[in-house]
Design a protein around this motif. Structure first.
Motif, PDB file in Angstrom:
ATOM      1  N   MET A 104      11.177  -4.488  -7.664  1.00 17.90           N
ATOM      2  CA  MET A 104      10.883  -4.345  -9.237  1.00 17.90           C
ATOM      3  C   MET A 104       9.989  -3.642  -9.489  1.00 17.90           C
ATOM      4  N   ALA A 105       9.654  -3.654  -8.021  1.00 17.88           N
ATOM      5  CA  ALA A 105       8.151  -2.103  -7.792  1.00 17.88           C
ATOM      6  C   ALA A 105       7.949  -1.100  -7.919  1.00 17.88           C
ATOM      7  N   GLY A 106       9.271  -1.238  -7.466  1.00 19.44           N
ATOM      8  CA  GLY A 106       9.911   0.080  -7.161  1.00 19.44           C
ATOM      9  C   GLY A 106      10.829   0.821  -6.123  1.00 19.44           C
ATOM     10  N   ALA A 107      11.680   1.891  -6.166  1.00 16.37           N
ATOM     11  CA  ALA A 107      12.803   1.272  -4.488  1.00 16.37           C
ATOM     12  C   ALA A 107      11.638   1.546  -3.325  1.00 16.37           C
ATOM     13  N   PHE A 108      12.582   1.124  -2.529  1.00 14.92           N
ATOM     14  CA  PHE A 108      11.716   0.933  -1.066  1.00 14.92           C
ATOM     15  C   PHE A 108      11.620   1.980  -0.196  1.00 14.92           C
ATOM     16  N   THR A 109      10.617   2.270   0.115  1.00 18.20           N
ATOM     17  CA  THR A 109       9.731   3.840   0.915  1.00 18.20           C
ATOM     18  C   THR A 109      10.027   3.933   2.118  1.00 18.20           C
ATOM     19  N   GLU A 110       9.936   4.456   2.770  1.00 17.51           N
ATOM     20  CA  GLU A 110      10.013   5.230   4.104  1.00 17.51           C
ATOM     21  C   GLU A 110       9.202   3.803   4.708  1.00 17.51           C
ATOM     22  N   ALA A 111       7.959   3.637   4.387  1.00 15.61           N
ATOM     23  CA  ALA A 111       6.705   3.048   5.644  1.00 15.61           C
ATOM     24  C   ALA A 111       7.228   1.243   4.858  1.00 15.61           C
ATOM     25  N   ASP A 112       8.107   1.116   3.878  1.00 18.39           N
ATOM     26  CA  ASP A 112       8.803  -0.488   4.116  1.00 18.39           C
ATOM     27  C   ASP A 112       9.770  -0.520   4.921  1.00 18.39           C
ATOM     28  N   MET A 113      10.647   0.843   5.302  1.00 15.29           N
ATOM     29  CA  MET A 113      11.618   0.702   5.663  1.00 15.29           C
ATOM     30  C   MET A 113      11.075   0.528   7.340  1.00 15.29           C
ATOM     31  N   ALA A 114       9.842   1.406   7.617  1.00 14.29           N
ATOM     32  CA  ALA A 114       8.658   1.142   8.647  1.00 14.29           C
ATOM     33  C   ALA A 114       9.012  -0.578   9.323  1.00 14.29           C
ATOM     34  N   TRP A 115       8.728  -0.852   8.363  1.00 14.05           N
ATOM     35  CA  TRP A 115       6.963  -2.377   8.778  1.00 14.05           C
ATOM     36  C   TRP A 115       8.389  -2.586   8.157  1.00 14.05           C
TER      37      TRP A 115
END
Length: 181
Positions: free
Chosen positions: A141-152
């Motif tokens: 809902m806040a937007g697509a997964f980011t690279e930072a999300d995936m790294a976290w």
């Protein structure tokens, strides 16, 4: 008057940004927790299957899980077609973890291995699956997964007997999930 409108709109924008950031953090934390919890149940599943001489792979059960997960995805507002590769990755990872537990026990028998009724473990897995789909939906809902999300997430997912390759496959398929249109 125009100044008050500008201040109001600026405040509203800042509040929505803070709220979106909070939702993102909470949903990512819940997602990591649900993934870890689900994968940790695989030890119990492997223990039951070992004790009862059952194979790890159970294709009819996988179809039940797939159907249930796609329903959960749809209920959570996700595009079921984009969720399907993630569910396959999740099931394949679960099987790989079970095989690794079994291999460990062949090398060093674990008489204290948890043996829980398979029905109980499956109910737990269903609960984790609902949590997963809800958390994914909330995050998207806040937007697509980011690279930072995936790294976290990669740093947070630490279930026993989970390989780096399994984790990468999960995260790649997770990043491709979309909300329903």
């Amino acid at each position: 008057m125009m100044r008050f409108v500008a201040i109001f709109l600026s405040s509203l924008f800042m509040c929505s940004s803070v709220f979106a950031g909070s939702v993102t953090s909470l949903s990512l934390g819940e997602l990591a927790s649900a993934l870890n919890d689900r994968m940790q149940v695989m030890r119990k599943v492997a223990g039951y299957k070992a004790q009862h001489h059952l194979p790890v792979e159970d294709l009819p059960r996988e179809q039940v899980v797939m159907t249930s997960m796609l329903k959960n995805a749809q209920d959570a507002g996700l595009d079921p077609q984009s969720v399907e590769p993630f569910v396959h990755a999740l099931m394949n990872t679960g099987k790989a973890i079970q095989y690794r537990w079994l291999a460990d026990w062949l090398a060093t028998p674990d008489t204290g291995a948890p043996v829980t009724d398979l029905t109980d473990s499956r109910q737990q897995i269903q609960q984790f699956d609902k949590r997963l789909m809800t958390a994914v939906s909330q995050r998207l809902m806040a937007g697509a997964f980011t690279e930072a999300d995936m790294a976290w997430l990669a740093g947070q997912i630490k279930a026993p007997n989970l390989s780096k390759a399994d984790k990468n496959t999960l995260l790649v398929s997770l990043s491709q999930i979309k909300r329903a249109t």
